[in-house]
Design an enzyme around this catalytic site. Structure first.
Site, short mmCIF file in Angstrom:
data_model
loop_
_atom_site.label_atom_id
_atom_site.label_comp_id
_atom_site.label_asym_id
_atom_site.label_seq_id
_atom_site.Cartn_x
_atom_site.Cartn_y
_atom_site.Cartn_z
N ASP A 73 0.82 -1.21 0.00
CA ASP A 73 0.00 0.00 0.00
C ASP A 73 0.85 1.27 0.00
O ASP A 73 0.44 2.29 -0.53
CB ASP A 73 -0.95 0.02 1.20
N LYS A 187 -26.55 -7.65 -2.03
CA LYS A 187 -26.90 -7.98 -0.65
C LYS A 187 -26.12 -7.08 0.31
O LYS A 187 -24.90 -7.16 0.40
CB LYS A 187 -26.54 -9.46 -0.38
N PRO A 190 -24.09 -8.12 4.87
CA PRO A 190 -22.75 -8.17 5.46
C PRO A 190 -22.19 -6.77 5.74
O PRO A 190 -21.54 -6.55 6.76
CB PRO A 190 -21.91 -8.87 4.39
N GLY A 350 14.10 -11.15 -6.92
CA GLY A 350 13.63 -12.40 -6.36
C GLY A 350 14.64 -12.98 -5.39
O GLY A 350 15.80 -12.56 -5.35
N CYS A 377 17.68 -6.15 -10.05
CA CYS A 377 18.22 -6.82 -8.86
C CYS A 377 18.61 -8.26 -9.17
O CYS A 377 19.63 -8.48 -9.79
CB CYS A 377 17.24 -6.69 -7.70
N HIS A 502 16.20 -1.25 -7.44
CA HIS A 502 14.78 -1.47 -7.78
C HIS A 502 14.17 -0.17 -8.30
O HIS A 502 13.47 0.53 -7.57
CB HIS A 502 14.01 -1.94 -6.54
N GLU A 504 11.68 0.34 -10.07
CA GLU A 504 10.21 0.35 -10.12
C GLU A 504 9.61 1.15 -8.97
O GLU A 504 8.52 1.71 -9.10
CB GLU A 504 9.65 -1.08 -10.12
N1 GLN Z 1 18.35 -12.56 -3.89
C1 GLN Z 1 19.21 -11.55 -4.38
C2 GLN Z 1 20.01 -10.89 -3.26
O1 GLN Z 1 19.67 -11.00 -2.12
C3 GLN Z 1 18.43 -10.50 -5.15
C4 GLN Z 1 17.45 -9.75 -4.32
C5 GLN Z 1 16.43 -9.01 -5.12
O2 GLN Z 1 16.21 -9.28 -6.28
N2 GLN Z 1 15.74 -8.07 -4.49
O3 GLN Z 1 20.99 -10.23 -3.52
#
Ligand code: GLN
Length: 527
Positions: A73, A187, A190, A350, A377, A502, A504
C-alpha cells in the site's frame, strides 16, 4: 487551514477490496485541491516489518528511501501522491510491541502493569502524531474491523478522535457488497453488520465506500440502504465498482465525495484531475500501439507480487501512447519459444533458487538474439551469471544458489555471512550510483549521478569482470567509491541493461522511470 485534520480508513466484511487505493485516491483529490496531505499505513499483524512476509500471500514488499520494508500500500501512496515516504509512514504492531517490551525490560515503566490499553494504544497514537506532517493526515488501518489483532488500533483511533476533536476527523469505512447471481440482487447485509461492528467500537463513520463486483454502478437504492443503516449522510457514500485501472478511483472519489471533501478540508478549489482523467479514459484509437513484455517470474499466480514493476511498465507504455500486455513466463518452465514470443523481457527481483535457471536462460537468450532485456536486482545477477558462463566460467552461479568456489560471480557481501534468513539485514533503501559517460544507462537517465532504492544481500564479484566482458556485459554504473557494481549493459545489443537496484519503486504514473521507458521504446522498435 486551521487545525490539523485526520482521515481514518478502515475496512469491513473482508480485506483486500481496496482500502489502500481508496485512501490514496482521497489523498490525491485533496492534494489536487491544494491541501498538503500526508499518509500512514497501520498494520496490526505481529511482524516487525514486511521484509520476511511471503510475497505470494502478501504481494510485493515495497521499500522506502530510508530502507523500510513495507506493505505494498505504501507503493500506492507514493504513486498516487508522488511523495517519497519513510519508516514513519508505516506502523506495525510487531514493531510497537517490540519497543514496548524493550522499555519494560529497561525498567522504564516504574512498576506499572504494561497493557494493550493504554500502553500499546498510546504508542499507536504517538506514531500517528509523529507521521502527521500534512494539513490532512490519512491513516489506513490494515485488516478488517473486528479482527483480534486490530482491536488496539481501532480503540486508539477512537481515543485519538476524541483528543483532537471529532470534528477534525473523518472516518471512512470501506465495505464489500456481494451480488447474488441467483436472485440478481446486491446484498447489503454483510456491510450492515460490518457497520454495526464499527459502531460497537464507538465509531460512527462519516463515509462508507461500497465495493462491488462488475463495472456497472449498482442502483441508487443500494447506497441509500447503506446510508440509512450506517447513519452517514447521502453525500458520504462512494460507489466503487471494479475499474480497468486503479487510476480511475480518484475520479470516482471526486464525483461521489466532492462536496464533503470541500467541506472537511475547507478548500473550495475545484481539483485539477486532468492527468488522472487522461489515464482513466485512454482512448483506444490513440493508444493503439501494442507491445508485449515477458515477465520471467516465480510467482505467476499473484500479480500483486510484482505490483510496482507492472505499474511501471504500464505507465511507461501509456507515456508512449501504447498499451502493454504482460506475458507471464513461469521461470521454472521457461523456454526459448516463450522468449521469442514477446517484444521485450523483464527479469524482476527475487530470492531463492527456484526458477533461477529460467531467468539465466532468459538473459542468455536476449544476449544471443539481441532481444530487449531489463534486469532488476536478481535480474542483474542472472544477467551476470549468463554472461560469465558465455565468457568461459561454465558453472558460474551466485553463492545464494550454492556456487562452487571459483564460480561465485555473485557473492555474499562482507559482514552478511550467516544472516541469510534474518530480517532487516540487507542493503536497503537509497544508494547513489555513478554512471559511465556515454553508456546506455547515462543516456536513458540523462545524467551520470543517480539514486535508486535497494533490497539485496548479494553483489557482483568484481574478480570476474573479465569473463563477464568476454560474455558480452560491461559495468556501466558503480557505487561512488567504485566498490559495488550497480549497472551492467551489453554494448553489442540494442537494449540490454540491468541494475542492482529497484527502479520500479521510483516510477510514477505521470513520470515513468527512464529504464522502463527505455525497455518499452526498445520493445516497440523491435516489434
Ligand atoms: N536474492 C538476491 C540478493 O539477495 C536478489 C534480491 C532481489 O532481487 N531483491 O541479492
Amino acid at each position: 487551514m486551521g487545525k490539523k485534520k485526520f482521515i481514518f480508513v478502515t475496512g469491513g466484511v473482508l480485506s483486500g477490496v481496496g482500502k489502500g487505493i481508496t485512501a490514496a485516491s482521497i489523498g490525491a483529490v485533496l492534494q489536487a485541491k491544494g491541501v498538503k496531505v500526508s499518509v500512514q499505513k497501520c498494520d496490526p499483524y505481529l511482524n516487525v516489518d514486511a521484509g520476511l512476509l511471503n510475497p505470494k500471500e502478501h504481494g510485493e514488499c515495497f521499500v522506502t528511501k530510508d530502507g523500510a520494508e513495507t506493505d505494498l500500500d505504501l507503493g500506492h501512496y507514493e504513486r498516487f501522491l508522488d511523495q517519497e515516504l519513510t519508516r514513519k509512514n508505516t506502523t506495525l504492531s510487531g514493531r510497537l510491541l517490540r519497543d514496548l517490551i524493550a522499555d519494560e525490560r529497561a525498567g522504564k515503566f516504574g512498576g506499572q502493569t504494561v497493557q494493550l490499553v493504554p500502553h500499546l494504544t498510546d504508542a499507536i497514537k504517538r506514531a500517528i502524531h509523529e507521521a502527521a506532517e500534512g494539513e490532512i493526515h490519512i491513516v489506513e488501518i490494515g485488516g478488517t474491523v473486528g479482527d483480534f489483532e486490530g482491536l488496539s488500533f481501532i480503540e486508539a483511533i477512537r481515543e485519538f478522535s476524541q483528543e483532537v476533536g471529532r470534528e477534525n476527523c473523518l472516518f471512512v469505512h470501506v465495505v464489500y457488497v456481494p451480488f447474488l447471481e441467483t436472485s440478481q440482487e446486491y446484498k447489503t447485509k454483510p456491510a450492515q453488520n460490518a457497520l454495526a461492528d464499527l459502531r460497537g467500537f464507538g465509531i460512527m463513520p462519516d463515509v462508507v465506500g461500497v465495493r462491488t463486483e462488475g463495472k456497472a454502478r449498482p442502483p441508487k437504492s443500494v447506497g441509500e440502504k447503506i446510508a440509512i443503516s450506517s447513519g452517514v449522510r447521502r453525500g458520504g457514500i462512494i460507489m466503487m465498482p471494479n475499474v480497468d485501472t486503479v487510476y480511475e478511483v480518484p475520479l470516482t472519489v471526486h464525483r461521489d465525495l466532492g462536496p464533503l471533501l470541500s467541506e472537511f478540508s475547507g478548500s473550495r478549489v475545484e481539483p485539477d484531475l486532468k492527468q488522472w482523467r487522461r489515464l482513466a479514459e485512454r482512448d483506444k484509437a490513440e493508444y493503439s500501439r501494442e507491445v508485449t513484455i515477458g515477465l520471467v517470474a516465480k510467482y505467476t499466480d499473484n500479480a500483486d507480487t510484482y505490483l510496482s514493476v507492472t505499474e511501471a511498465l504500464k505507465s511507461a507504455a501509456w507515456a508512449r501512447k501504447s498499451e502493454v500486455t504482460i506475458y507471464w513466463i513461469n521461470a521454472e518452465e521457461a523456454t526459448d519459444e516463450n522468449f521469442a514470443a514477446v517484444d521485450g523481457i523483464l527479469v524482476p527481483g527475487g530470492f531463492g533458487e527456484r526458477g533461477v535457471e529460467g531467468k539465466v536462460a532468459a538473459a542468455d537468450y536476449c544476449l544471443r538474439q539481441n532481444k530487449p532485456y531489463l534486469g532488476i536486482c536478481l535480474g542483474l545477477q542472472t544477467a551476470v551469471i549468463a554472461a560469465a558462463r558465455r565468457g568461459g566460467i561454465k558453472r558460474a552461479n551466485s553463492e545464494e544458489f550454492g556456487a562452487e568456489p571459483g564460480k561465485n560471480v555473485i557473492y555474499l557481501m562482507n559482514g552478511q555471512e550467516g544472516k541469510q534468513s534474518t530480517g532487516g539485514t540487507m542493503r536497503l533503501g537509497d544508494y547513489e550510483a555513478e554512471l559511465a559517460k556515454g553508456s546506455l544507462a547515462a543516456e536513458l537517465y540523462g545524467k551520470t549521478e543517480v539514486v535508486e532504492r535497494h533490497r539485496h544481500r548479494y553483489e557482483v564479484n568484481e574478480r570476474y569482470l573479465g569473463e563477464m566482458k568476454r560474455g558480452g556485459l560491461v559495468v556501466s554504473g558503480a557505487s561512488p567509491d567504485g566498490s559495488l557494481v550497480e549497472f551492467v549493459e551489453s554494448p553489442d545489443s540494442d537494449f540490454f541493461i540491468a541494475t542492482q537496484a529497484h527502479p520500479e519503486f521510483k516510477s510514477r504514473p505521470f513520470r515513468p522511470h527512464p529504464l522502463f521507458l527505455g525497455l518499452i521504446d526498445a520493445a516497440l522498435k523491435a516489434k
